[in-house]
Design a protein around this motif. Structure first.
Motif, PDB file in Angstrom:
ATOM      1  N   GLY A  53      66.713  91.446  12.007  1.00  0.00           N
ATOM      2  CA  GLY A  53      65.941  91.991  13.115  1.00  0.00           C
ATOM      3  C   GLY A  53      64.911  91.011  13.639  1.00  0.00           C
ATOM      4  O   GLY A  53      64.725  90.876  14.860  1.00  0.00           O
ATOM      5  N   PHE A  54      64.257  90.299  12.727  1.00  0.00           N
ATOM      6  CA  PHE A  54      63.250  89.319  13.149  1.00  0.00           C
ATOM      7  C   PHE A  54      63.884  88.175  13.927  1.00  0.00           C
ATOM      8  O   PHE A  54      63.362  87.751  14.968  1.00  0.00           O
ATOM      9  CB  PHE A  54      62.508  88.775  11.927  1.00  0.00           C
ATOM     10  CG  PHE A  54      61.684  87.562  12.220  1.00  0.00           C
ATOM     11  CD1 PHE A  54      60.492  87.662  12.917  1.00  0.00           C
ATOM     12  CD2 PHE A  54      62.103  86.303  11.800  1.00  0.00           C
ATOM     13  CE1 PHE A  54      59.734  86.535  13.210  1.00  0.00           C
ATOM     14  CE2 PHE A  54      61.350  85.177  12.077  1.00  0.00           C
ATOM     15  CZ  PHE A  54      60.160  85.297  12.788  1.00  0.00           C
ATOM     16  N   LEU A  55      65.007  87.653  13.457  1.00  0.00           N
ATOM     17  CA  LEU A  55      65.662  86.549  14.161  1.00  0.00           C
ATOM     18  C   LEU A  55      66.139  86.977  15.547  1.00  0.00           C
ATOM     19  O   LEU A  55      65.970  86.238  16.528  1.00  0.00           O
ATOM     20  CB  LEU A  55      66.840  86.026  13.338  1.00  0.00           C
ATOM     21  CG  LEU A  55      66.480  85.284  12.044  1.00  0.00           C
ATOM     22  CD1 LEU A  55      67.743  84.917  11.282  1.00  0.00           C
ATOM     23  CD2 LEU A  55      65.661  84.042  12.340  1.00  0.00           C
ATOM     24  N   LEU A  56      66.711  88.167  15.638  1.00  0.00           N
ATOM     25  CA  LEU A  56      67.195  88.653  16.932  1.00  0.00           C
ATOM     26  C   LEU A  56      66.031  88.882  17.901  1.00  0.00           C
ATOM     27  O   LEU A  56      66.045  88.390  19.042  1.00  0.00           O
ATOM     28  CB  LEU A  56      67.987  89.948  16.732  1.00  0.00           C
ATOM     29  CG  LEU A  56      68.505  90.630  18.001  1.00  0.00           C
ATOM     30  CD1 LEU A  56      69.460  89.704  18.759  1.00  0.00           C
ATOM     31  CD2 LEU A  56      69.204  91.943  17.651  1.00  0.00           C
ATOM     32  N   GLY A  57      65.024  89.605  17.452  1.00  0.00           N
ATOM     33  CA  GLY A  57      63.891  89.901  18.330  1.00  0.00           C
ATOM     34  C   GLY A  57      63.045  88.673  18.625  1.00  0.00           C
ATOM     35  O   GLY A  57      62.609  88.475  19.767  1.00  0.00           O
ATOM     36  N   GLY A  58      62.804  87.843  17.607  1.00  0.00           N
ATOM     37  CA  GLY A  58      61.988  86.653  17.805  1.00  0.00           C
ATOM     38  C   GLY A  58      62.639  85.647  18.739  1.00  0.00           C
ATOM     39  O   GLY A  58      61.978  85.064  19.610  1.00  0.00           O
ATOM     40  N   ALA A  59      63.940  85.428  18.566  1.00  0.00           N
ATOM     41  CA  ALA A  59      64.637  84.471  19.437  1.00  0.00           C
ATOM     42  C   ALA A  59      64.656  84.961  20.885  1.00  0.00           C
ATOM     43  O   ALA A  59      64.424  84.181  21.822  1.00  0.00           O
ATOM     44  CB  ALA A  59      66.063  84.257  18.937  1.00  0.00           C
ATOM     45  N   THR A  60      64.903  86.258  21.071  1.00  0.00           N
ATOM     46  CA  THR A  60      64.898  86.813  22.427  1.00  0.00           C
ATOM     47  C   THR A  60      63.512  86.728  23.048  1.00  0.00           C
ATOM     48  O   THR A  60      63.356  86.372  24.229  1.00  0.00           O
ATOM     49  CB  THR A  60      65.368  88.279  22.402  1.00  0.00           C
ATOM     50  OG1 THR A  60      66.621  88.364  21.731  1.00  0.00           O
ATOM     51  CG2 THR A  60      65.520  88.817  23.815  1.00  0.00           C
TER      52      THR A  60
END
Length: 277
Positions: A91-98
């Motif tokens: 979740g962090f990688l998906l939200g942070g990258a976006t």
């Protein structure tokens, strides 16, 4: 050199040596943060031993440590922590990258800022707990809905601080890059990202904390493994010591994640005179 100068030099040297001895005699810096927790644990253990608090409502630290050890031995600890780490990390990688990409995009273009930023800022004010029923209706209670909920909470801190960092870059530096005829790629990698990096890393720190916060909520709305599930299951059966184990795990893992980001800050922000470490 006069006698007075020699005396003054001796006094200054004595003061410096005294200060250095005091520093050596004092505690290491990393120990100061443990003073209050150790005192609280000692008082807590003493109150439990004297029967001043209920063991069912507030078990002694020794009993919580025993439950922690049992979970480690039987393998439940590794199962729950690994499941939570995969959800929070995804979740962090998906939200942070976006959030990083959109923050740079809206920070660079006036049209993008005027078009996208108002809607994103409006969505930021919506409580995330209010959208949980919609997530359950749309995506069910599977892994995708949990990761998406964590990603949504991780998105806003990174987006907001990235946008702020890009917009706050010194305009004089842009003029220098025009003189040096930087390409758009060099402008992005050599000026914009380094100038926005302090804000980006701050957003990442906040995003990591939001990931673990929403992880607990996501795992309590339906899961078969994870620290949040462990807490919920222990609450149902009245195992208060395991509930405390889960809370302590969230605190420790959250602190570890924050410390890792701080290490990255020390590594990549040494050039910044305003960075205090």
């Amino acid at each position: 050199m006069s006698t007075n100068e020699v005396a003054l030099g001796a006094k200054a040297g004595g003061r410096q040596s005294a200060v250095s001895r005091e520093r050596k005699a004092g505690m290491p810096k990393w120990l100061y943060g443990w003073v209050i927790p150790v005192i609280v644990l000692g008082l807590w253990e003493a109150a439990s031993a004297l029967g001043l608090v209920s063991q069912s409502a507030l078990p002694a630290p020794s009993r919580i440590a025993e439950a922690f050890w049992k979970l480690c031995v039987n393998g439940d600890m590794a199962k729950h922590v690994s499941a939570s780490a995969i959800r929070a990390g995804g979740g962090f990688l998906l939200g942070g990258a976006t959030g990083l990409l959109l923050g740079v995009f809206t920070g660079l273009g006036k049209w993008a800022e005027r078009t996208l930023d108002p809607s994103i800022q409006m969505l930021r004010t919506v409580p995330l707990l209010a959208v949980i029923p919609l997530f359950i209706l749309w995506f069910g209670v599977g892994e995708f809905s949990k990761v998406l909920l964590i990603a949504l909470g991780s998105f806003f801190p990174v987006y907001f601080h990235t946008h702020l960092g890009v917009r706050s870059a010194d305009r004089k530096l842009y003029e220098v890059t025009r003189i040096l005829q930087y390409s758009k790629l060099h402008l992005l990698t050599k000026l914009i990202i380094p100038a926005a990096l302090p804000n980006i890393l701050l957003g990442i720190r906040l995003s990591v904390g939001a990931s673990w916060l929403l992880l607990a909520v996501a795992e309590m709305m339906g899961a078969s493994a994870g620290v949040g599930y462990m807490i919920q299951d222990a609450r149902v059966y009245g195992q208060t010591d395991i509930v405390f184990v889960g809370i302590i795990l969230f605190a420790l893992v959250g602190k570890l994640s924050d410390s890792l980001v701080r290490l990255v800050e020390r590594r990549y922000l040494q050039w910044n005179n305003n960075y205090k470490g």
